[in-house]
Design an enzyme around this catalytic site. Structure first.
Site, mmCIF file in Angstrom:
data_model
loop_
_atom_site.group_PDB
_atom_site.id
_atom_site.type_symbol
_atom_site.label_atom_id
_atom_site.label_comp_id
_atom_site.label_asym_id
_atom_site.label_seq_id
_atom_site.Cartn_x
_atom_site.Cartn_y
_atom_site.Cartn_z
ATOM 1 N N ARG A 60 0.600 -1.267 0.357
ATOM 2 C CA ARG A 60 0.188 0.140 0.048
ATOM 3 C C ARG A 60 0.659 1.022 0.396
ATOM 4 O O ARG A 60 0.316 2.553 -0.528
ATOM 5 C CB ARG A 60 -0.855 0.202 1.579
ATOM 6 C CG ARG A 60 -2.409 -1.341 0.892
ATOM 7 C CD ARG A 60 -3.511 -0.760 2.193
ATOM 8 N NE ARG A 60 -3.645 -2.552 2.752
ATOM 9 C CZ ARG A 60 -4.778 -2.610 2.916
ATOM 10 N NH1 ARG A 60 -5.532 -1.506 3.395
ATOM 11 N NH2 ARG A 60 -4.922 -3.869 3.211
ATOM 12 N N GLU A 121 -14.004 -10.579 10.134
ATOM 13 C CA GLU A 121 -14.747 -9.389 11.610
ATOM 14 C C GLU A 121 -15.239 -10.480 12.248
ATOM 15 O O GLU A 121 -16.221 -11.049 11.945
ATOM 16 C CB GLU A 121 -15.602 -8.435 10.404
ATOM 17 C CG GLU A 121 -14.549 -7.397 9.304
ATOM 18 C CD GLU A 121 -15.762 -6.430 9.023
ATOM 19 O OE1 GLU A 121 -16.680 -6.658 9.777
ATOM 20 O OE2 GLU A 121 -15.438 -6.786 7.615
#
Ligand code: TTP
Ligand code: CA
Ligand code: CA
Length: 635
Positions: A60, A121
């Protein structure tokens, strides 16, 4: 549309935990040479190097983004490692990521109620654990605060100070804090400990948000990534929300968020404060209006569900650019593959977790020739889910044809499909003791489907999806197999001691009522006590937490069923007087479903069902295929 849930009176401690660049971490664990390297996971596809679906934080930094294709990522970061997602049946096989997610869930679920929200999650309700810590070893009395906790980001505390950790430590220790903040401090320490445990046991890092409700915890869990946690004290809520763009809220990403912006000029959650509750209700209805009014103030009563298993199973594939599918035959080939995988997954969910899916849904993205930006979407289609790969394939193709019919309307034009997916939803736990249903569905020679007993209601009224639907058992399959017996015994051990007695009593009554006909035999095996267990990928552990809510649900369900059940013909239902019994409504059995059952069960059901006095109340299709008729055009 979102609906406001009543808020609990007591403050809660809720965490949202999200894994960092998850698929990349799974690949890095498989191949440690990739650790610390710019890496991305690429969806199998030879078009422009495949689509990136997960990007490491090192990559990133070079500007690599998930929206890029492999070729583009190589241009901005020549040293990037591109790892292909494992492939099975010519499509991505996500099993390795799913089970890695399950490893994490197993650790996180040790401290409180845990809801698996996606592949990477979870939400945790840590209220009880935090209260216990506050009583037994409150932070201000601890000599040493767990180091990871002092790295927390606390909203409202200055973050640019040189001694950040000291100020966090001071916040966690504060003796004169109010009760809510003290609970949050404990929550922060517990989450820090859990995150370290996850790292030690799985080698994965994760980030987390800790707040008094799910909404706030979710909003901040990704605020400081990777491997960090963020705490939202009540005092910081207003300032945090005031500038938060509405689109950042999960439920406001779509049409509702656009309407708020376009119709009311609401850009941030804070802008909502300019409207009274009544005004918001005027625009969006009572429920959504109240929900909006509350979220503007950081209020949300949504509970953490007790669910360690996924809520649905989905299986999809995209066909970008030249890969688009252009005829029924190629759609069928792909649907068959997707359905085969879906069928395997629901079958293994059934075998391992004793869960049945009720609804099959097909989604697709399509365009008409020369009109690829046409706004008309391919409509999603659903039908009752029938177990068995062949049936799922057959039904999915019919759903596709029905969707295509609606999509094209009267136009006789060429089309192409750029994405296809099938999902199994409305999954429910089989109550303990109903081994015969399993036997029936899983039966080695089973040519019958488990068929849902209330499919149109499931489709028309989502709230009815909560009802339990059961499938009559095949006569020859009444006796559970030895492995099922073992399972049954294990489950019984976890249930209340009076269960066995209660079971015998109900069983006796049923026999008195109806003799030994096959379905009553099957019913008599049903346990009247809802199993108090928590399931996790086949593991079962004791779980006192949901008993009361389960009972309440059952009571409601019982109420509903009792109102319409034909008592004369089916007083077996009446015998299950306990609020925790499960039953089904004979009148609601869909004829289409009955036709799928073995002949002897069909005969028996026909014996029960008298034509309803008011036949207009139950308009059901005569065959399964009636669910696939194209929707009637409006207007
Ligand atoms: P995310 O949690 O959205 O992203 P992430 O874990 O890769 O990165 P972050 O640290 O920002 O949370 O998704 C979890 C995994 O789900 C991701 O690793 C790959 C998969 N995924 C897809 O396959 N397609 C998608 O469009 C998205 C959003 C995720
Ligand atoms: Ca993630
Ligand atoms: Ca995620």
């Amino acid at each position: 549309m979102p609906v406001a849930r009543p808020e609990p009176q007591e403050p809660r401690v809720i965490a949202h935990v999200d894994m960092d660049c998850f698929y990349v971490q799974v690949e890095q664990r498989r191949n440690p040479a990739l650790r610390g390297q710019p890496t991305a996971v690429v969806q199998y596809n030879d078009w422009k190097g495949g689509g990136l679906i997960a990007v490491s934080y090192e990559a990133r930094k070079f500007g690599v983004k998930r929206s890029m294709r492999g070729d583009e990522a190589k241009m901005v970061c020549p040293s990037i490692n591109l790892v292909q997602v494992p492939v099975a049946r010519d499509k991505a096989d996500l099993n390795v990521y799913r089970s890695a997610g399950s490893e994490v869930v197993a650790i996180l679920a040790t401290k409180g109620k845990c809801e698996r929200a996606s592949i990477d999650e979870v939400y945790l309700d840590l209220t009880d654990a935090a209260k216990e810590m506050l009583l037994e070893s409150p932070p201000e009395l601890s000599e040493l605060i767990f180091e990871e906790a002092t790295k927390s980001n606390i909203l409202g505390l200055p973050s640019d100070v040189s001694n950040r950790e000291d100020s966090v430590r001071a916040w966690l220790y504060q003796v004169d804090a109010d009760y809510q903040d003290k609970l949050l401090s404990c929550g922060a320490i517990i989450v820090a400990q859990l995150r370290i445990k996850v790292l030690e046991e799985t080698q994965f890092t994760c980030s987390a948000g800790i707040a008094h409700n799910k909404m706030l915890a979710k909003l901040v869990s990704g605020m400081h990534k990777p491997a960090q946690q963020t705490v939202v004290p009540s005092a910081a809520v207003q300032d945090f929300l005031v500038s938060l763009p509405v689109k950042k809220m999960k439920q406001l990403g779509g049409k509702l968020g656009s309407s708020l912006q376009d119709d009311l000029g609401v850009k941030t959650v804070g802008d909502l404060l300019n409207f009274t509750e009544e005004k918001l209700q005027e625009f969006y209805g009572v429920n959504t209006g109240t929900w909006l009014w509350k979220i503007a103030r950081g209020i949300s009563g949504e509970e953490v569900e007790d669910r360690l298993l996924p809520k649905s199973h989905g299986c999809g594939k995209t066909f970008p650019g030249p890969k688009a599918l252009k005829n029924n035959a190629s759609v069928k080939t792909w649907l068959d593959r997707l359905c085969e995988e879906l069928s395997e997954r629901i079958q293994s969910d059934l075998n391992q977790n004793k869960r049945i899916a009720q609804t099959l849904t097909l989604h697709a993205r399509a365009c008409k020739e020369n009109e690829c930006d046409s706004i008309k979407k391919f409509p999603s289609k659903s039908c009752p889910l029938r177990y068995g790969t062949g049936k799922i394939q057959e039904d999915a193709m019919k759903l596709f044809e029905s969707g295509l019919h609606d999509f094209l309307g009267s136009q006789n034009t060429k089309w192409s499909i750029t994405s296809l997916s099938v999902a199994a939803t409305k999954i429910f736990d089989i109550p303990s003791g109903t081994n015969s249903i399993l036997r029936y569905i899983k039966g080695p020679n089973s040519t019958v489907s488990p068929a849902n007993l209330d499919p149109p209601s499931v489709l028309e009224d989502p709230s009815l999806g909560k009802k339990l639907h059961v499938t009559p058992n095949h006569e020859e399959h009444c006796e559970p197999s030895s492995s099922e017996k073992e399972e049954h015994e294990n489950n019984s051990n976890l249930a209340k001691p009076h269960q066995a007695k209660e079971e015998k009593r109900v069983s006796k009554k049923l026999t008195e009522v109806k003799g030994t006909c096959s379905i009553l035999k099957f019913l008599s095996q049903s346990s009247p006590v809802i199993n108090e267990k928590r399931k996790f990928d086949g593991l079962i552990c004791s779980h006192p937490g949901t008993e009361s809510s389960s009972k309440q649900n059952k009571a409601e369900e019982h109420d509903k069923s009792a109102r319409s059940v034909d008592k004369d013909k089916f007083n077996a239902g009446g015998s299950h007087s306990s609020s925790s019994t499960w039953m089904f409504n004979v009148e609601e059995i869909d004829p289409a479903v009955v036709e799928e059952l073995p002949p002897e069960i069909q005969r028996e059901i026909h014996g029960w069902i008298r034509p309803p006095k008011n036949s207009s109340s139950k308009k059901r299709g005569s065959t399964i295929s009636s669910y696939f008729r194209p929707a009637r055009k409006s207007g």
